[in-house]
Motif scaffolding. Structure first.
Motif, PDB file in Angstrom:
ATOM      1  N   ARG A  80       0.851  -1.188   0.000  1.00  0.00           N
ATOM      2  CA  ARG A  80       0.000   0.000   0.000  1.00  0.00           C
ATOM      3  C   ARG A  80       0.885   1.236   0.000  1.00  0.00           C
ATOM      4  NH1 ARG A  80      -4.300  -0.058   4.475  1.00  0.00           N
ATOM      5  NH2 ARG A  80      -4.846   1.796   3.322  1.00  0.00           N
ATOM      6  N   SER A  81       0.621   2.103  -0.939  1.00  0.00           N
ATOM      7  CA  SER A  81       1.440   3.310  -1.035  1.00  0.00           C
ATOM      8  C   SER A  81       0.620   4.576  -0.850  1.00  0.00           C
ATOM      9  CB  SER A  81       2.145   3.349  -2.391  1.00  0.00           C
ATOM     10  OG  SER A  81       1.185   3.385  -3.421  1.00  0.00           O
ATOM     11  N   CYS A  82      -0.621   4.445  -0.403  1.00  0.00           N
ATOM     12  CA  CYS A  82      -1.469   5.630  -0.289  1.00  0.00           C
ATOM     13  C   CYS A  82      -1.014   6.538   0.858  1.00  0.00           C
ATOM     14  CB  CYS A  82      -2.932   5.241  -0.127  1.00  0.00           C
ATOM     15  SG  CYS A  82      -3.242   4.247   1.337  1.00  0.00           S
ATOM     16  N   GLN A  83      -0.362   5.983   1.853  1.00  0.00           N
ATOM     17  CA  GLN A  83       0.050   6.816   2.978  1.00  0.00           C
ATOM     18  C   GLN A  83       1.506   7.248   2.861  1.00  0.00           C
ATOM     19  OE1 GLN A  83      -0.883   4.396   6.328  1.00  0.00           O
ATOM     20  NE2 GLN A  83      -3.094   4.710   6.129  1.00  0.00           N
ATOM     21  N   GLU A  84       2.172   6.804   1.825  1.00  0.00           N
ATOM     22  CA  GLU A  84       3.564   7.192   1.628  1.00  0.00           C
ATOM     23  C   GLU A  84       3.619   8.301   0.590  1.00  0.00           C
ATOM     24  OE1 GLU A  84       5.729   3.813   0.411  1.00  0.00           O
ATOM     25  OE2 GLU A  84       5.190   2.636   2.159  1.00  0.00           O
ATOM     26  N   SER A  85       4.528   9.179   0.754  1.00  0.00           N
ATOM     27  CA  SER A  85       4.713  10.225  -0.250  1.00  0.00           C
ATOM     28  C   SER A  85       6.203  10.495  -0.391  1.00  0.00           C
ATOM     29  CB  SER A  85       3.979  11.500   0.146  1.00  0.00           C
ATOM     30  OG  SER A  85       4.515  11.986   1.361  1.00  0.00           O
ATOM     31  N   LEU A  86       6.570  10.791  -1.607  1.00  0.00           N
ATOM     32  CA  LEU A  86       7.969  11.099  -1.870  1.00  0.00           C
ATOM     33  C   LEU A  86       8.191  12.590  -1.702  1.00  0.00           C
ATOM     34  CD1 LEU A  86       8.460   8.974  -5.097  1.00  0.00           C
ATOM     35  CD2 LEU A  86       9.252   8.432  -2.804  1.00  0.00           C
ATOM     36  N   PRO A  87       9.264  12.988  -1.031  1.00  0.00           N
ATOM     37  CA  PRO A  87       9.529  14.419  -0.898  1.00  0.00           C
ATOM     38  C   PRO A  87       9.968  15.001  -2.238  1.00  0.00           C
ATOM     39  CG  PRO A  87      11.320  13.140   0.052  1.00  0.00           C
ATOM     40  CD  PRO A  87      10.249  12.161  -0.353  1.00  0.00           C
ATOM     41  N   ILE A  88       9.340  16.094  -2.621  1.00  0.00           N
ATOM     42  CA  ILE A  88       9.682  16.774  -3.871  1.00  0.00           C
ATOM     43  C   ILE A  88      10.155  18.178  -3.511  1.00  0.00           C
ATOM     44  CG2 ILE A  88       8.789  17.624  -6.076  1.00  0.00           C
ATOM     45  CD1 ILE A  88       6.737  15.383  -5.950  1.00  0.00           C
ATOM     46  N   GLU A  89      11.268  18.553  -4.080  1.00  0.00           N
ATOM     47  CA  GLU A  89      11.798  19.889  -3.792  1.00  0.00           C
ATOM     48  C   GLU A  89      10.838  20.940  -4.327  1.00  0.00           C
ATOM     49  OE1 GLU A  89      15.818  20.488  -5.038  1.00  0.00           O
ATOM     50  OE2 GLU A  89      16.384  18.447  -4.499  1.00  0.00           O
ATOM     51  N   ALA A  90      10.833  22.077  -3.671  1.00  0.00           N
ATOM     52  CA  ALA A  90       9.898  23.158  -4.020  1.00  0.00           C
ATOM     53  C   ALA A  90      10.113  23.660  -5.439  1.00  0.00           C
ATOM     54  CB  ALA A  90      10.033  24.304  -3.021  1.00  0.00           C
ATOM     55  N   THR A  91      11.334  23.567  -5.926  1.00  0.00           N
ATOM     56  CA  THR A  91      11.601  24.058  -7.288  1.00  0.00           C
ATOM     57  C   THR A  91      10.904  23.207  -8.338  1.00  0.00           C
ATOM     58  OG1 THR A  91      13.626  22.751  -7.331  1.00  0.00           O
ATOM     59  CG2 THR A  91      13.840  25.064  -6.698  1.00  0.00           C
ATOM     60  N   PHE A  92      10.568  21.969  -7.991  1.00  0.00           N
ATOM     61  CA  PHE A  92       9.937  21.077  -8.955  1.00  0.00           C
ATOM     62  C   PHE A  92       8.421  20.997  -8.798  1.00  0.00           C
ATOM     63  CE2 PHE A  92      14.247  19.119  -8.478  1.00  0.00           C
ATOM     64  CZ  PHE A  92      14.720  19.508  -9.726  1.00  0.00           C
ATOM     65  N   HIS A  93       7.835  21.733  -7.865  1.00  0.00           N
ATOM     66  CA  HIS A  93       6.386  21.665  -7.655  1.00  0.00           C
ATOM     67  C   HIS A  93       5.628  22.084  -8.911  1.00  0.00           C
ATOM     68  CE1 HIS A  93       6.033  21.437  -3.018  1.00  0.00           C
ATOM     69  NE2 HIS A  93       7.022  20.692  -3.465  1.00  0.00           N
ATOM     70  N   LYS A  94       6.079  23.150  -9.557  1.00  0.00           N
ATOM     71  CA  LYS A  94       5.416  23.629 -10.767  1.00  0.00           C
ATOM     72  C   LYS A  94       5.471  22.552 -11.860  1.00  0.00           C
ATOM     73  CE  LYS A  94       5.624  27.233 -14.270  1.00  0.00           C
ATOM     74  NZ  LYS A  94       6.359  28.369 -14.796  1.00  0.00           N
ATOM     75  N   CYS A  95       6.628  21.925 -11.989  1.00  0.00           N
ATOM     76  CA  CYS A  95       6.777  20.866 -12.999  1.00  0.00           C
ATOM     77  C   CYS A  95       5.851  19.689 -12.690  1.00  0.00           C
ATOM     78  CB  CYS A  95       8.224  20.383 -13.041  1.00  0.00           C
ATOM     79  SG  CYS A  95       9.392  21.645 -13.594  1.00  0.00           S
ATOM     80  N   MET A  96       5.709  19.370 -11.410  1.00  0.00           N
ATOM     81  CA  MET A  96       4.838  18.263 -11.032  1.00  0.00           C
ATOM     82  C   MET A  96       3.375  18.564 -11.359  1.00  0.00           C
ATOM     83  SD  MET A  96       6.488  15.678 -10.083  1.00  0.00           S
ATOM     84  CE  MET A  96       5.114  14.730  -9.503  1.00  0.00           C
ATOM     85  N   VAL A  97       2.956  19.805 -11.119  1.00  0.00           N
ATOM     86  CA  VAL A  97       1.582  20.188 -11.446  1.00  0.00           C
ATOM     87  C   VAL A  97       1.355  20.070 -12.947  1.00  0.00           C
ATOM     88  CG1 VAL A  97      -0.020  22.135 -11.485  1.00  0.00           C
ATOM     89  CG2 VAL A  97       1.287  21.641  -9.416  1.00  0.00           C
ATOM     90  N   GLU A  98       2.317  20.562 -13.744  1.00  0.00           N
ATOM     91  CA  GLU A  98       2.188  20.450 -15.197  1.00  0.00           C
ATOM     92  C   GLU A  98       2.177  18.986 -15.633  1.00  0.00           C
ATOM     93  OE1 GLU A  98       5.443  22.712 -16.700  1.00  0.00           O
ATOM     94  OE2 GLU A  98       4.551  24.636 -16.161  1.00  0.00           O
ATOM     95  N   LEU A  99       3.029  18.194 -15.002  1.00  0.00           N
ATOM     96  CA  LEU A  99       3.086  16.779 -15.339  1.00  0.00           C
ATOM     97  C   LEU A  99       1.774  16.079 -15.013  1.00  0.00           C
ATOM     98  CD1 LEU A  99       4.899  14.416 -16.292  1.00  0.00           C
ATOM     99  CD2 LEU A  99       5.461  14.055 -13.893  1.00  0.00           C
ATOM    100  N   LEU A 100       1.190  16.412 -13.885  1.00  0.00           N
ATOM    101  CA  LEU A 100      -0.090  15.794 -13.506  1.00  0.00           C
ATOM    102  C   LEU A 100      -1.206  16.193 -14.460  1.00  0.00           C
ATOM    103  CD1 LEU A 100       0.029  15.964  -9.614  1.00  0.00           C
ATOM    104  CD2 LEU A 100       0.113  13.940 -11.058  1.00  0.00           C
ATOM    105  N   THR A 101      -1.233  17.469 -14.891  1.00  0.00           N
ATOM    106  CA  THR A 101      -2.266  17.869 -15.857  1.00  0.00           C
ATOM    107  C   THR A 101      -2.065  17.150 -17.192  1.00  0.00           C
ATOM    108  OG1 THR A 101      -0.959  19.809 -16.473  1.00  0.00           O
ATOM    109  CG2 THR A 101      -2.672  20.122 -14.810  1.00  0.00           C
ATOM    110  N   GLU A 102      -0.805  17.013 -17.609  1.00  0.00           N
ATOM    111  CA  GLU A 102      -0.522  16.279 -18.853  1.00  0.00           C
ATOM    112  C   GLU A 102      -0.956  14.818 -18.711  1.00  0.00           C
ATOM    113  OE1 GLU A 102       0.733  17.203 -21.841  1.00  0.00           O
ATOM    114  OE2 GLU A 102       0.627  19.280 -21.179  1.00  0.00           O
TER     115      GLU A 102
END
Length: 164
Positions: A80-102
């Motif tokens: 189960r990985s629903c309670q685990e999260s990988l730390p993402i640096e703040a500089t990559f948050h914007k990229c992650m949002v774009e990646l999720l929308t894509e």
């Protein structure tokens, strides 16, 4: 009788032994090249069997590594990985949002693309249906033109009747 007596005497016994030894040596000389070729053939055969064995062992090690990776992947997927999260640096948050929308748009379009791919084998049947529909439409168009001409003639006749 001479032949019979000469063989039994000890003097000629040694001669017959020598004759047998010469015959055996001749047979050995005949068989020796065959034995040599058989030995070389079996040696080569063992060499190639050894090479094949090495190749099979390499393949076996490769397949074992793949199985280990498969087991590890399966364990990671089942976990189960629903309670685990990988730390993402703040500089990559914007990229992650774009990646999720894509990713979301890709998933939305994926079903339509899969449906298109599934319909590829049906294209010849659809083309035949379109051809028959087109020919039926042409027939209807010709009938409509004929009907239009008949209506126009009937209208002219009606005008002539009312005018008279």
């Amino acid at each position: 009788t001479l032949d019979l007596t000469c063989r039994r005497t000890p003097c000629f016994a040694k001669f017959s032994e020598m004759e047998e030894m010469v015959n055996i040596e001749a047979e050995i000389h005949e068989v020796q090249p065959l034995l040599f070729s058989v030995t070389i053939g079996s040696t080569l055969q063992f060499y190639f069997i050894g090479k094949k064995c090495e190749i099979l062992q390499d393949m076996n090690r490769h397949l074992e590594a793949i199985l280990k990776e498969k087991r590890a992947l399966r364990k990671r997927l089942i976990k189960r990985s629903c309670q685990e999260s990988l730390p993402i640096e703040a500089t990559f948050h914007k990229c992650m949002v774009e990646l999720l929308t894509e990713a979301a748009t890709f998933i939305e379009k994926l079903e339509s693309h899969l449906q298109s791919v599934r319909s590829i084998p049906q294209i010849p049947h659809m083309m035949n249906n379109m051809d028959t529909t087109l020919s039926k439409a042409e027939v209807l168009m010709i009938e409509l033109e004929e009907l239009t001409e008949q209506i126009l003639k009937w209208e002219e006749l009606q005008k002539e009747l009312y005018s008279n």
